[in-house]
Design a protein around this motif. Structure first.
Motif, PDB file in Angstrom:
ATOM      1  N   GLU A  26       0.828  -1.207   0.000  1.00 33.37           N
ATOM      2  CA  GLU A  26       0.000   0.000   0.000  1.00 33.37           C
ATOM      3  C   GLU A  26       0.863   1.257   0.000  1.00 33.37           C
ATOM      4  OE1 GLU A  26      -3.652   1.891  -0.209  1.00 33.37           O
ATOM      5  OE2 GLU A  26      -3.203  -0.270  -0.280  1.00 33.37           O
TER       6      GLU A  26
ATOM      7  N   ASP B 210       1.293   6.725  -6.481  1.00 34.68           N
ATOM      8  CA  ASP B 210       0.184   7.644  -6.746  1.00 34.68           C
ATOM      9  C   ASP B 210       0.573   9.084  -6.432  1.00 34.68           C
ATOM     10  OD1 ASP B 210      -1.338   5.517  -7.520  1.00 34.68           O
ATOM     11  OD2 ASP B 210      -2.474   5.358  -5.649  1.00 34.68           O
TER      12      ASP B 210
ATOM     13  N   LYS C 102       2.223   1.761  -3.400  1.00 35.98           N
ATOM     14  CA  LYS C 102       1.161   2.272  -4.278  1.00 35.98           C
ATOM     15  C   LYS C 102       0.908   3.750  -3.998  1.00 35.98           C
ATOM     16  CE  LYS C 102      -3.646   1.491  -5.598  1.00 35.98           C
ATOM     17  NZ  LYS C 102      -4.877   0.703  -5.332  1.00 35.98           N
TER      18      LYS C 102
END
Length: 279
Positions: A55, A62, A58
């Motif tokens: 996460e 992002d 990610k």
């Protein structure tokens, strides 16, 4: 982080084993259960850690993409804002220029209107003077009128010439002398003398071949009289012959033909001022 968690679990388990020298079966089973729970918790923790690390990766990716998008949007905004300011400045300049042009055109329009007003006023005054000066000849076929901003003095041929002649008679000379007095008082007026005839064929007039010749020669006779005898400036004069091609009446009747045989003296104000304004 995984290694720290594993070491901590082993430490707890080892401590529990060494805290008593002799363990009862019951306690031993309890310790084994604790160990299994610790391993289960440890594996679940590892899975959670891996999920959290994924996460985090990610989110970092992002965040990087969002940062790139933000920088791109900022760049686009700067370009758009720059173009807007440029267009705004150009529009202000164009508006100022158009306003200046409009004001200049309105000024010129007023000047042209004033010149035309003066022309019309001068034309009406000239008409009145001519009507007064030539009042005694109106019964002999002389008319004065305004058309298209010009004064037309129309003299029937019988007022100026014997039948079929180009020589001005005494009555015609008197009319032209009165006309010349007014013309010499109006140096700003241009003078065009036009000869007109009916459509009857010319016969036995010597060198005069047709109505073209007759109209031109009668016109030049009037111009010569006005310039040579009455001393109207030659530079203001123009002589033309229109022949039979601008009739006032029908050539099928004697009355119509009589109207068509005429000399028209067209008086027009000099419009140099107007021409200069509209260049």
């Amino acid at each position: 982080m995984k290694n720290i968690f594993l070491a901590f679990a082993i430490f707890l388990f080892a401590t529990s084993l060494t805290s008593c020298v002799v363990l009862s079966p019951k306690k031993y089973k309890a310790l084994l259960g604790t160990k299994d729970s610790l391993y289960t918790a440890f594996n679940e923790g590892l899975i959670k850690i891996e999920n959290l690390e994924d996460e985090v990766k990610k989110l970092k990716k992002d965040t990087t993409l969002l940062g790139e998008d933000l920088r791109d949007m900022q760049s686009r905004f700067s370009d758009v804002n720059a173009n807007y300011n440029k267009l705004k400045n150009n529009s202000s300049t164009e508006i100022s220029k158009l306003s200046g042009d409009l004001a200049a055109r309105e000024k010129r329009l007023k000047e042209v209107e004033e010149v035309l007003r003066k022309r019309d006023e001068a034309t009406n005054q000239l008409k009145e003077k001519l009507q007064q000066a030539l009042l005694g000849f109106t019964k002999s076929g002389l008319t004065v009128e305004i058309k298209n901003g010009k004064v037309y003095v129309s003299l029937m041929d019988k007022l100026l010439f014997p039948s079929g002649s180009i020589i001005i008679d005494e009555n015609g000379k008197k009319a032209l002398a009165q006309l010349a007095k007014v013309l010499k008082e109006q140096p700003e007026i241009n003078i065009a003398v036009e000869g007109h005839t009916d459509n009857q064929k010319v016969n036995n007039l010597g060198q005069i071949k047709d109505n073209w010749d007759l109209s031109v020669l009668r016109s030049t006779s009037v111009v010569r009289y006005l310039t040579e005898i009455e001393k109207v400036e030659s530079v203001r004069m123009t002589a033309t012959g229109k022949g039979e091609f601008q009739p006032l009446g029908a050539n099928s009747s004697a009355e119509g033909r009589s109207k068509n045989r005429r000399i028209e003296i067209v008086l027009s104000p000099k419009l140099d001022e107007l021409y200069n304004l509209i260049k």
